[in-house]
Design a protein around this motif. Structure first.
Motif, PDB file in Angstrom:
ATOM      1  N   VAL A 180     -42.377-124.117  -3.107  1.00  0.00           N
ATOM      2  CA  VAL A 180     -42.957-124.607  -4.361  1.00  0.00           C
ATOM      3  C   VAL A 180     -44.213-124.015  -4.692  1.00  0.00           C
ATOM      4  O   VAL A 180     -45.109-123.341  -3.913  1.00  0.00           O
ATOM      5  N   ASN A 181     -44.157-124.346  -6.064  1.00  0.00           N
ATOM      6  CA  ASN A 181     -45.587-123.466  -6.771  1.00  0.00           C
ATOM      7  C   ASN A 181     -46.168-124.666  -7.499  1.00  0.00           C
ATOM      8  O   ASN A 181     -45.775-125.349  -8.231  1.00  0.00           O
ATOM      9  N   VAL A 182     -47.524-124.557  -7.311  1.00  0.00           N
ATOM     10  CA  VAL A 182     -48.395-125.623  -7.849  1.00  0.00           C
ATOM     11  C   VAL A 182     -49.378-124.903  -8.831  1.00  0.00           C
ATOM     12  O   VAL A 182     -50.025-124.137  -8.681  1.00  0.00           O
ATOM     13  N   LEU A 183     -49.304-125.414 -10.170  1.00  0.00           N
ATOM     14  CA  LEU A 183     -49.947-124.809 -11.257  1.00  0.00           C
ATOM     15  C   LEU A 183     -51.346-125.211 -11.041  1.00  0.00           C
ATOM     16  O   LEU A 183     -52.262-124.192 -11.211  1.00  0.00           O
ATOM     17  N   ASP A 184     -51.660-126.549 -11.062  1.00  0.00           N
ATOM     18  CA  ASP A 184     -53.131-126.973 -10.933  1.00  0.00           C
ATOM     19  C   ASP A 184     -53.331-127.747  -9.833  1.00  0.00           C
ATOM     20  O   ASP A 184     -54.194-127.569  -8.734  1.00  0.00           O
TER      21      ASP A 184
END
Length: 249
Positions: A180-184
């Motif tokens: 998973v990638n969390v932008l902020d």
């Protein structure tokens, strides 16, 4: 949250003082040992906190343990502890089913998953009374995991993960966020009752824990490697007679 904590500690201190004064003045005909008084104060604290946070399982089981502790003065020595605890388990399940709509009003993290369950909305994952674990990969930025009397494993894949709502009753759930990638920032809401929940999160996440627990616990496995660019991920909710494990992978 601060207001509720203030209410809890205020009521806890008042009742603790009352218990100590009554025990020392011998206003009760039955004599209690020192450790019985300490256990009573602890269980009363759990009961108050459970009521403040609308935890049915915590309230019922704290009353059950108090009944076991005071079986003799209550005249219920014929009931063995396992009978009392078994009855508490059934009562907890029954009341949780009956008052679930009311609980949703006081637990914001349950609202979306509850109403999606009612209308069978998109993206919700649920199952009841399954023996084998239910395994699935979910590629969405917002996910919902609902488990009742079963086992679930979820692998989350997202380039812009924002939110997860995990609701587990008498079951266990494992949710993997390593792809998973969390932008902020993101939030993971956990509501667990008589259950176990395991979250596998990347080491570079800055986990902010805002969990409440009633006869439950939150543990961490491994170590985070947080930098200035690490996203903030808030894990919040309530674990009642349950365990939440956060593993850094």
């Amino acid at each position: 949250m601060r207001n509720r904590n203030g209410i809890f500690w205020g009521l806890f201190l008042l009742l603790s003082a009352a218990i100590l004064v009554v025990s020392q003045m011998h206003l009760i005909t039955y004599t209690f040992s020192f450790w019985t008084i300490i256990a009573t104060i602890f269980l009363v604290a759990v009961l108050i906190k459970s009521l403040v946070y609308f935890s049915i399982a915590g309230s019922v089981f704290s009353l059950a343990f108090l009944a076991i502790l005071f079986a003799k003065p209550l005249g219920i020595t014929a009931l063995v502890p396992w009978t009392v605890l078994g009855a508490a388990l059934l009562i907890s399940i029954g009341l949780s089913m009956i008052f679930r709509p009311l609980l949703v009003k006081h637990r914001p993290w349950m609202r979306r998953s509850y109403y999606k369950k009612q209308w069978n909305g998109g993206g919700r994952v649920s199952f009841d009374r399954k023996v084998d674990p239910d395994v699935e990969t979910v590629a969405e930025s917002d996910i919902n995991v609902y488990v009742k009397m079963g086992s679930s494993i979820r692998y989350v894949k997202s380039d812009d993960f924002k939110r997860a709502d995990i609701d587990v009753t008498m079951g266990d759930a494992k949710v993997y966020f390593d792809n998973v990638n969390v932008l902020d920032s993101a939030v993971i809401n956990v509501n667990a009752s008589l259950s176990g929940v395991e979250l596998y999160v990347p080491k570079n996440w800055n986990i902010i824990k805002e969990m409440n627990s009633n006869l439950g616990g939150v543990t961490e496995v491994g170590f985070a490697d947080v930098t200035a660019d690490s996203p903030n991920v808030t894990v919040r909710g309530l674990v009642s007679l349950s365990g939440l494990k956060i593993s850094y992978v």
